[in-house]
Design a protein around this motif. Structure first.
Motif, PDB file in Angstrom:
ATOM      1  N   GLU A   1      -1.872  -0.858  -6.122  1.00  0.00           N
ATOM      2  CA  GLU A   1      -2.676  -0.012  -7.008  1.00  0.00           C
ATOM      3  C   GLU A   1      -3.917  -0.714  -7.547  1.00  0.00           C
ATOM      4  OE1 GLU A   1      -0.486   2.109  -9.976  1.00  0.00           O
ATOM      5  OE2 GLU A   1       1.207   2.509  -8.656  1.00  0.00           O
TER       6      GLU A   1
ATOM      7  N   GLU B   1      -3.064   4.334  -1.986  1.00  0.00           N
ATOM      8  CA  GLU B   1      -3.042   3.288  -3.002  1.00  0.00           C
ATOM      9  C   GLU B   1      -3.078   1.948  -2.291  1.00  0.00           C
ATOM     10  OE1 GLU B   1       0.327   3.867  -5.503  1.00  0.00           O
ATOM     11  OE2 GLU B   1      -0.515   5.641  -6.467  1.00  0.00           O
TER      12      GLU B   1
ATOM     13  N   ARG C   1      -7.582   3.027  -5.584  1.00  0.00           N
ATOM     14  CA  ARG C   1      -6.946   4.259  -5.135  1.00  0.00           C
ATOM     15  C   ARG C   1      -7.962   5.213  -4.538  1.00  0.00           C
ATOM     16  NH1 ARG C   1      -3.532   7.794  -8.676  1.00  0.00           N
ATOM     17  NH2 ARG C   1      -5.300   7.754 -10.112  1.00  0.00           N
TER      18      ARG C   1
ATOM     19  N   HIS D   1       0.837  -1.195   0.000  1.00  0.00           N
ATOM     20  CA  HIS D   1       0.000   0.000   0.000  1.00  0.00           C
ATOM     21  C   HIS D   1       0.880   1.255   0.000  1.00  0.00           C
ATOM     22  CE1 HIS D   1      -3.028  -2.897   1.021  1.00  0.00           C
ATOM     23  NE2 HIS D   1      -2.613  -3.040   2.268  1.00  0.00           N
TER      24      HIS D   1
ATOM     25  N   HIS E   1     -11.461   2.138  -8.764  1.00  0.00           N
ATOM     26  CA  HIS E   1     -11.153   0.712  -8.632  1.00  0.00           C
ATOM     27  C   HIS E   1     -11.251   0.138 -10.044  1.00  0.00           C
ATOM     28  CE1 HIS E   1     -11.392  -2.939  -5.789  1.00  0.00           C
ATOM     29  NE2 HIS E   1     -10.886  -3.319  -6.943  1.00  0.00           N
TER      30      HIS E   1
END
Length: 343
Positions: free
Chosen positions: A67, A63, A70, A32, A100
């Protein structure tokens, strides 16, 4: 910063943020990414709801899961909102706060009407109430990542079906339950869980989940549609008809064709003059539906999915009882061995 929040709600959000911080600290390095707290003056000028501002006061962007999803930094919200507006994805007053994949997380103008502080706007424009607050969205996303990734940041074993490459049913349920552990008032996750319980035949559990969804989002068409399907499985035709019609009314402004489909299912649950009246409204709104049911039934028959074909044929006949091709398909299916076709 004066957040002008009810103390109880502020405490609930603060607890979510503290849990989020703990989970971020325990996550594998690099899984993250978080921003520093937003500039207080910029945050005051951003005009975010007080419930949302608490997240950016702690983290200016997040994030999640390498990723996978976000939460956007404060400075990116305006451009992201303008871009989504240009694509026709938003309603007046919406504000994009995250993404997403190609789906968007949005703060709606009226959270009460939408059933949540954060709404998921899917790529095709469908809206579903996602999370009770922005902080709970962030916590839920990080919680879901813990289900997917191990201590080395790699996908956990036995998450995916070897044949399809999709998440297994067990994994999907774990994700939904983890989201609800983090945010018990998350309507979309509870709706998805209810749908899976219904498909598994766990009807009482499905009803319990759907009642909770409707307490939070009483006008959510998909929740009424899911409840109608449960009533159908329980042979409660009157209750199913009522819920399908509620779902249709709620869907009408968003997707008239889908609203007509919900009414077609309501017609199947009705009788006599009431069925005829509902069917007439369906034919007016979606005259192509009987033809679509013919084509869908033929495709299902070719695949050997006879039970599903019966369902499609009977739905078409509820709307257009004299349709010749549907009647012929019903007769064809009735001739098949071990297939129960209504007379």
């Amino acid at each position: 910063m004066d957040l002008q929040l009810d103390p109880q709600e502020a405490a609930r959000i603060q607890l979510a943020l503290d849990k989020l911080e703990d989970r971020l600290m325990m996550a594998p390095p690099g899984l993250h990414g978080v921003g520093e707290p937003a500039d207080p003056e910029a945050l005051r000028n951003a005009g975010l709801p007080a419930t949302a501002a608490m997240l950016w006061a702690r983290y200016d962007g997040l994030e999640v899961g390498a990723e996978t999803a976000r939460i956007l930094p404060l400075a990116a919200l305006e451009d992201a909102t303008a871009e989504a507006e240009a694509e026709g994805l938003l309603r007046p007053g919406d504000r994009v706060i995250g993404e997403h994949g190609r789906d968007l997380y949005v703060l709606p103008a009226d959270p009460y009407e939408e059933g949540a502080d954060v709404v998921l706007v899917e790529e095709g424009g469908e809206r579903l109430p996602e999370a009770s607050t922005a902080a709970h969205l962030a916590l839920g996303l990080v919680g879901e990542a813990a289900v997917l990734f191990d201590d080395d940041g790699e996908f956990r074993d036995e998450l995916f079906d070897e044949d399809t490459g999709e998440l297994t049913e067990a994994a999907q349920r774990r994700l939904l339950r983890r989201r609800l552990d983090m945010d018990p008032d998350a309507p979309r996750a509870r709706l998805r869980l209810a749908q899976r319980l219904r498909e598994a035949g766990e009807l009482r559990a499905a009803v319990s989940e759907l009642r909770q969804v409707l307490r939070r989002a009483p006008e959510l068409p998909w929740a009424h549609e899911a409840l109608a399907r449960v009533h159908e499985q329980q042979d409660e035709a009157e209750e199913a008809r009522r819920e399908y019609l509620i779902a249709a009314e709620g869907m009408e402004p968003v997707d008239p064709a889908l609203a007509a489909y919900f009414r077609a299912r309501a017609a199947r649950c009705a009788e006599g003059d009431e069925r005829a009246a509902i069917a007439a409204k369906v034919r007016e709104a979606r005259p192509e539906l009987p033809r679509e049911q013919v084509e869908a039934a033929r495709a299902l028959i070719e695949r050997g999915a006879l039970a599903a074909a019966i369902e499609v044929v009977e739905l078409g006949l509820a709307v257009s009882p004299g349709q010749v091709e549907l009647l012929a398909l019903r007769q064809q299916l009735a001739a098949a061995d071990d297939v129960g076709v209504p007379s």
